[in-house]
Structure formats: C-alpha cells, structure tokens
Design a protein around this motif. Structure first.
Motif, mmCIF file in Angstrom:
data_model
loop_
_atom_site.group_PDB
_atom_site.id
_atom_site.type_symbol
_atom_site.label_atom_id
_atom_site.label_comp_id
_atom_site.label_asym_id
_atom_site.label_seq_id
_atom_site.Cartn_x
_atom_site.Cartn_y
_atom_site.Cartn_z
ATOM 1 N N ASP A 1 -44.065 87.875 -46.423
ATOM 2 C CA ASP A 1 -43.802 89.144 -45.726
ATOM 3 C C ASP A 1 -43.501 90.263 -46.731
ATOM 4 N N HIS A 2 -42.713 89.957 -47.727
ATOM 5 C CA HIS A 2 -42.376 90.958 -48.749
ATOM 6 C C HIS A 2 -43.590 91.292 -49.618
ATOM 7 N N PHE A 3 -44.419 90.293 -49.879
ATOM 8 C CA PHE A 3 -45.651 90.520 -50.623
ATOM 9 C C PHE A 3 -46.577 91.441 -49.837
ATOM 10 N N MET A 4 -46.668 91.218 -48.528
ATOM 11 C CA MET A 4 -47.492 92.091 -47.682
ATOM 12 C C MET A 4 -47.037 93.540 -47.811
ATOM 13 N N ALA A 5 -45.742 93.763 -47.748
ATOM 14 C CA ALA A 5 -45.215 95.125 -47.898
ATOM 15 C C ALA A 5 -45.524 95.659 -49.293
ATOM 16 N N TYR A 6 -45.420 94.812 -50.306
ATOM 17 C CA TYR A 6 -45.679 95.226 -51.683
ATOM 18 C C TYR A 6 -47.112 95.732 -51.862
ATOM 19 N N ILE A 7 -48.068 95.075 -51.199
ATOM 20 C CA ILE A 7 -49.467 95.508 -51.326
ATOM 21 C C ILE A 7 -49.830 96.613 -50.337
ATOM 22 N N GLY A 8 -48.848 97.068 -49.572
ATOM 23 C CA GLY A 8 -49.076 98.189 -48.664
ATOM 24 C C GLY A 8 -49.379 97.807 -47.234
ATOM 25 N N LEU A 9 -49.193 96.547 -46.887
ATOM 26 C CA LEU A 9 -49.475 96.102 -45.526
ATOM 27 C C LEU A 9 -48.166 95.815 -44.790
ATOM 28 N N ASP A 10 -47.288 96.834 -44.794
ATOM 29 C CA ASP A 10 -46.023 96.723 -44.075
ATOM 30 C C ASP A 10 -46.269 96.951 -42.578
ATOM 31 N N GLU A 11 -45.218 96.964 -41.795
ATOM 32 C CA GLU A 11 -45.349 97.089 -40.337
ATOM 33 C C GLU A 11 -46.129 98.342 -39.934
ATOM 34 N N GLN A 12 -45.818 99.459 -40.547
ATOM 35 C CA GLN A 12 -46.500 100.711 -40.216
ATOM 36 C C GLN A 12 -47.998 100.636 -40.552
ATOM 37 N N ALA A 13 -48.322 100.091 -41.702
ATOM 38 C CA ALA A 13 -49.731 99.974 -42.100
ATOM 39 C C ALA A 13 -50.476 98.977 -41.213
ATOM 40 N N ARG A 14 -49.813 97.909 -40.818
ATOM 41 C CA ARG A 14 -50.466 96.938 -39.924
ATOM 42 C C ARG A 14 -50.828 97.605 -38.610
ATOM 43 N N GLU A 15 -49.928 98.406 -38.087
ATOM 44 C CA GLU A 15 -50.203 99.122 -36.837
ATOM 45 C C GLU A 15 -51.315 100.160 -37.026
ATOM 46 N N MET A 16 -51.260 100.902 -38.106
ATOM 47 C CA MET A 16 -52.243 101.954 -38.361
ATOM 48 C C MET A 16 -53.648 101.375 -38.567
ATOM 49 N N HIS A 17 -53.752 100.333 -39.378
ATOM 50 C CA HIS A 17 -55.055 99.754 -39.720
ATOM 51 C C HIS A 17 -55.477 98.637 -38.767
ATOM 52 N N ARG A 18 -54.524 98.173 -37.933
ATOM 53 C CA ARG A 18 -54.777 97.044 -37.035
ATOM 54 C C ARG A 18 -55.280 95.840 -37.825
ATOM 55 N N ASN A 19 -54.627 95.613 -38.958
ATOM 56 C CA ASN A 19 -54.985 94.532 -39.869
ATOM 57 C C ASN A 19 -53.703 93.828 -40.286
ATOM 58 N N THR A 20 -53.764 92.514 -40.380
ATOM 59 C CA THR A 20 -52.609 91.730 -40.797
ATOM 60 C C THR A 20 -53.075 90.582 -41.687
ATOM 61 N N ILE A 21 -52.176 89.695 -42.005
ATOM 62 C CA ILE A 21 -52.490 88.531 -42.832
ATOM 63 C C ILE A 21 -52.042 87.267 -42.109
ATOM 64 N N PHE A 22 -52.917 86.271 -42.123
ATOM 65 C CA PHE A 22 -52.577 84.925 -41.652
ATOM 66 C C PHE A 22 -52.599 84.002 -42.865
ATOM 67 N N THR A 23 -51.744 82.993 -42.835
ATOM 68 C CA THR A 23 -51.757 81.976 -43.876
ATOM 69 C C THR A 23 -52.729 80.883 -43.451
ATOM 70 N N LEU A 24 -53.720 80.612 -44.318
ATOM 71 C CA LEU A 24 -54.711 79.573 -44.025
ATOM 72 C C LEU A 24 -54.286 78.209 -44.560
ATOM 73 N N GLU A 25 -53.635 78.229 -45.727
ATOM 74 C CA GLU A 25 -53.279 76.973 -46.376
ATOM 75 C C GLU A 25 -52.107 77.231 -47.314
ATOM 76 N N THR A 26 -51.267 76.228 -47.455
ATOM 77 C CA THR A 26 -50.162 76.333 -48.397
ATOM 78 C C THR A 26 -49.904 74.969 -49.023
ATOM 79 N N HIS A 27 -49.522 74.993 -50.283
ATOM 80 C CA HIS A 27 -49.213 73.756 -51.002
ATOM 81 C C HIS A 27 -47.874 73.954 -51.701
ATOM 82 N N LEU A 28 -46.864 73.254 -51.211
ATOM 83 C CA LEU A 28 -45.508 73.353 -51.762
ATOM 84 C C LEU A 28 -45.244 72.234 -52.758
ATOM 85 N N CYS A 29 -44.607 72.595 -53.849
ATOM 86 C CA CYS A 29 -44.108 71.610 -54.811
ATOM 87 C C CYS A 29 -42.600 71.789 -54.909
#
Length: 156
Positions: free
Chosen positions: A37-65
């Motif tokens: 979520d913080h990374f999204m804001a860092y690249i400019g895709l915060d709540e306001q930008a998501r609403e304006m652009h109607r674009n968001t991010i989904f996680t497709l895959e994750t690998h935790l160590c």
C-alpha cells in the motif's frame, strides 16, 4: 550509494505474536501487504490517483522467506527494490529489517495493474509508468537479492 527505498515502518503488535512467542507467519504477510500500500502511494497510485485514473494494483503472486524471529514491540522497517516492470506488471522485492538492521523476512511479489471499471488487467496510467521507470532505472544496478527468484522444493 544507491539503496532500496524505505517504504514502511511499524512495530510488532501484541496480536501478531503467536504461541511460540514471536511474530506469527500470517503477520509477516500483513506487514508486507501494508508495505505494498505504501509502495503504491510512493509510485503515485494513492487513493486519490486510484479514483482519478480508475486504476489499482492486485497482487498476483508472493513468495515470503522467514529469516529471523520478530518479537512483541520490536521495531520493523520495510524497504523495496524494483526488480522489473512492464506496462501492466511490477516485480518488487521487499525486505523487512529490525532495529539492528538484521533481515527478518523478505517478500518477492508480482503486482498487476487493474482497470477498476472493467476489473481486468490494464496498463498503468502515464504518471505511474514514469515513476516506475525512474525507479527501475535507479535500481537497475543494484545487486539481485539472495532470496529473489527462489523456488520451493526439496533439494535432492
């Protein structure tokens, strides 16, 4: 010296500690989810930008160590290194460290840009594309993290 971007800070909450006396495996995923979520804001895709652009991010895959135990009230810090990106996908590598600068856990992820109206994959809006490209260029010369690209399996 160029370094991954510090993206999120927190401390191990009481409710994240399990019967073993350290942070539960699911709590690591929560921390990395907040880091996304913080990374999204860092690249400019915060709540306001998501609403304006109607674009968001989904996680497709994750690998935790899981590399080190974290205990109640311990401070944790997450940084991100961009490994790769294209028009619709971002391949970040997150590192969680403790206050002693020791790596506690890592999370390699594949994130997908999503058109919120269509509910389908879509290219990122131009301002986000530019920020991601700048970050990709900056991180291009960083050494690939040891845990990146790992595969789960029993070595024979």
């Amino acid at each position: 010296m160029l370094e991954p971007v510090s993206i999120y800070e927190d401390q191990v909450h009481k409710e994240w500690v399990d019967y073993n006396g350290h942070m539960n495996d699911a709590a690591y995923a929560i921390v990395f989810s907040h880091a996304v979520d913080h990374f999204m804001a860092y690249i400019g895709l915060d709540e306001q930008a998501r609403e304006m652009h109607r674009n968001t991010i989904f996680t497709l895959e994750t690998h935790l160590c899981y590399l080190k135990e974290a205990h109640e009230n311990e401070e944790i810090y997450v940084s991100v290194q961009l490994l790769d990106a294209d028009a619709k996908r971002i391949h970040p590598f997150f590192v969680m460290k403790n206050q002693n600068d020791q790596i506690v856990a890592t999370s390699e992820q594949m994130l997908m840009g999503i058109d919120m109206e269509a509910g389908r994959p879509a290219p990122f809006p131009e301002p986000i594309v530019q920020k991601v490209a700048d970050l990709q260029k900056a991180h291009h010369s960083l050494e690939k993290p040891k845990q990146a690209g790992r595969q789960i399996g029993i070595k024979r």
